[in-house]
Structure formats: structure tokens, C-alpha cells
Scaffold this active site. Structure first.
Site, mmCIF file in Angstrom:
data_model
loop_
_atom_site.group_PDB
_atom_site.id
_atom_site.type_symbol
_atom_site.label_atom_id
_atom_site.label_comp_id
_atom_site.label_asym_id
_atom_site.label_seq_id
_atom_site.Cartn_x
_atom_site.Cartn_y
_atom_site.Cartn_z
ATOM 1 N N LYS A 65 0.810 -1.228 0.000
ATOM 2 C CA LYS A 65 0.000 0.000 0.000
ATOM 3 C C LYS A 65 0.841 1.276 0.000
ATOM 4 C CE LYS A 65 -4.039 -2.085 2.262
ATOM 5 N NZ LYS A 65 -5.005 -1.972 3.358
ATOM 6 N N ASP A 101 -10.291 2.393 2.819
ATOM 7 C CA ASP A 101 -10.488 1.727 4.115
ATOM 8 C C ASP A 101 -11.225 2.643 5.090
ATOM 9 O OD1 ASP A 101 -9.387 -0.750 3.524
ATOM 10 O OD2 ASP A 101 -7.363 -0.150 4.089
#
Ligand code: NAP
Length: 274
Positions: A65, A101
């Protein structure tokens, strides 16, 4: 055929292909969503050639990420704050990224326990990558007092520095006392996950209408959530976050905003091993 991917290392455990596959079938879209194991040394070339390989975009998971964030030419505000990207797509030939998220966590709470926005004060246990997204979501949701407590205090301080003054650090050893003054308590540690010990926390002094959320989704009912339910508190599991974070990516690649439904939940639950 429209193609998207999830890239991680390892990747075999990922639920994302089941999730996106469900939506592709539900909406009758001629598309495919593939899990691709990409070693860290190969990630840059993988992502830079993804469009040329026919992908419209994809999800990025552990451990890529941060590297994905560095490779994107344009990112959304959550990714900019967190320095991490979990969703990529192409726009006028440019690699763009988002961190969904945070959105996923807030949307999951909104669906299961919308009163969280009036919680007054929140306690976030843990200070890893997921904790950053959770703190961002809670802060964006208007909660002005957020305490982060982590076994390794230095990581909690690092996290708090990403945010404004509303985010402070509490001692891990004081988590019971801090929890007693909070209307929202979130576990973002790996504790409670199958194969891990349970999170050791006493909810005895937490009073209704507090909301307790666990972002662990394997098992769905962690010891923390069981304890919260036994006390009559609202308990929110981690599968909601996983399902909701997937929706913006699906929309950007396949052109349809998918719905997070009980049917999707029932499809995924048997795939959890915990
Ligand atoms: P991470 O970056 O590795 O962070 C792990 C966190 O757990 C750290 O705060 C770590 O504390 C803490 N921890 C681990 N073992 C511990 C122990 N024995 N005692 C106390 N604290 C302990 O992982 P992550 O990516 O943030 O993920 C954390 C959890 O969230 C995982 O279970 C993951 O599956 C889940 N998750 C769920 C979703 C969802 O969509 N529902 C999304 C992302 C992640 P230290 O700093 O002291 O090591």
C-alpha cells in the site's frame, strides 16, 4: 471484458475475488477480478504495466500500500493523509489512487450503529496501517476526542502526529480506564483474530449507548464483540468494513455502484475460516 485485480504478497487468503465476483454476477457485468501474487521487488513494474496488460485498475493489499501511494500521480484526501493507497485506476493515462479503508469503516458503522457519530470520545486500540484509516474515518466523522492506545507507544505517537490536536495517545496499560469514558471503542489490533490471543480489555465500566467495533473479521464474532453484546452494547464486526471499502473501486472499474447487502454478507460468511 473489463478486468481488475487485487495485488498482494501473499494473496491466496484474499476475500476480494469472492466479493467482486458476487457483484459482477449480480449485475451481469462482463468483467473479471483476479487475485495476483506480486512479490515486493516486482510491484513497481507490475503496477506501471497494469494498464498496458489490460487492467482498468485494482486493489492493493499488504505489503504494497505504501509503494502504491508513491507510484500514483493523483490521490484522494484519505490516501494523502495516510500515505497509503488500496485502490487504483487510470484517468487520462495517469495512475490514480485512493484509500477506501476509511470510507469502508465509516460506512460500516453508519449502517450498523449510526449513533457512533454522537459518541463524544473514541478509543482506538492499535496503531498499524488499519488504525490510521480508522482514526481518519472517526476524525472525519466529526469526533473531536480520539485516544490511540498501542502496545508499542512510539507507533501510537507516530500515528497521532498525522492528525490535528483531537488525536492523543493513551497508555496501553490504561485502556480499561480510557474505554470507560468513550462512546466508541475500536479494536484495530490483530488480537482476537483466529490464531491470536483475544484482546484483553474489561468493558465493565463502559456504559450504553457505547458502540464497540472490531475490524477483525475472522472470526466474525471476536471475544471483544461477544463481551460487548453481553453487556447490551452495539457491536460492529469487521466484515462490514471489508465489504464497504470495496464499493468505490468496483464502481470506478466496472461502472456500477454496487450495494452492500445481507446477500453479499451471507455469500462471504461461509468463506471465513475462524
Ligand atoms: P499491522 O499494521 O501489522 O498492525 C498490527 C497492530 O496489532 C499493531 O498495533 C500491533 O501493535 C498490534 N498487535 C499485534 N499483536 C499484538 C499483541 N500481542 N498485543 C498487543 N498488540 C498487538 O496490521 P493492520 O494492517 O493494521 O491490521 C490489523 C488488523 O486489522 C488485522 O487483524 C487485519 O486483518 C484487520 N483489518 C481488517 C480490515 C477490514 O476491512 N475489516 C482492513 C484492514 C485490516 P504493535 O505496534 O505493538 O506491534
Amino acid at each position: 471484458m473489463k478486468r481488475a485485480f487485487v495485488a498482494g504478497w501473499p494473496i491466496s487468503h484474499s476475500l476480494s475475488p469472492h466479493l467482486h465476483g458476487y457483484w459482477l454476477r449480480q449485475y451481469g457485468i462482463d468483467g473479471i477480478y483476479e487475485a495476483i501474487a506480486v512479490e515486493p521487488v516486482e510491484f513497481t513494474s507490475f503496477l506501471q504495466s497494469a494498464a498496458a496488460s489490460g487492467y482498468l485498475g485494482g486493489n492493493i493489499t499488504i505489503p504494497h500500500k505504501l509503494q502504491a501511494f508513491a507510484l500514483c500521480r493523483k490521490v484522494d484526501s484519505a490516501a494523502a493523509r495516510l500515505g497509503a493507497v488500496n485502490t487504483v485506476w487510470m484517468e487520462s493515462g495517469l495512475l490514480c489512487g485512493a484509500n477506501t479503508d476509511s470510507y469502508g469503516f465509516a460506512a460500516s458503522l453508519d449502517a450498523a450503529a449510526p449513533e457512533w457519530r454522537e459518541c463524544g470520545a473514541a478509543l482506538v486500540l492499535g496503531a498499524g496501517g488499519a488504525a490510521r484509516a480508522v482514526v481518519h474515518a472517526i476524525a472525519e466523522g466529526g469526533v473531536r476526542a480520539i485516544t490511540v492506545a498501542n502496545r508499542t507507544a512510539a507507533k501510537a505517537h507516530q500515528l497521532a502526529r498525522l492528525f490535528d490536536s483531537g488525536v492523543t495517545v493513551g497508555e496501553w496499560e490504561n485502556r480499561n480506564r480510557i474505554a470507560a469514558g468513550c462512546g466508541l471503542i475500536v479494536n484495530t489490533t490483530a488480537l482476537g483474530m483466529s490464531g491470536q490471543p483475544p484482546l484483553d480489555i474489561d468493558l465493565g465500566d463502559v456504559s450504553r449507548p457505547a458502540v464497540v467495533a472490531d475490524i477483525v473479521y475472522n472470526p466474525l464474532e471476536t471475544p471483544l464483540l461477544r463481551a460487548a453484546r453481553a453487556k447490551g452494547l452495539a457491536a460492529v464486526d469487521g466484515l462490514g468494513m471489508l465489504m464497504h471499502q470495496a464499493a468505490p473501486g468496483f464502481e470506478s472499474w466496472f461502472g456500477k455502484r454496487p450495494e452492500v447487502t445481507q446477500g453479499l454478507r451471507r455469500h462471504l460468511e461461509p468463506l471465513l475460516s475462524g
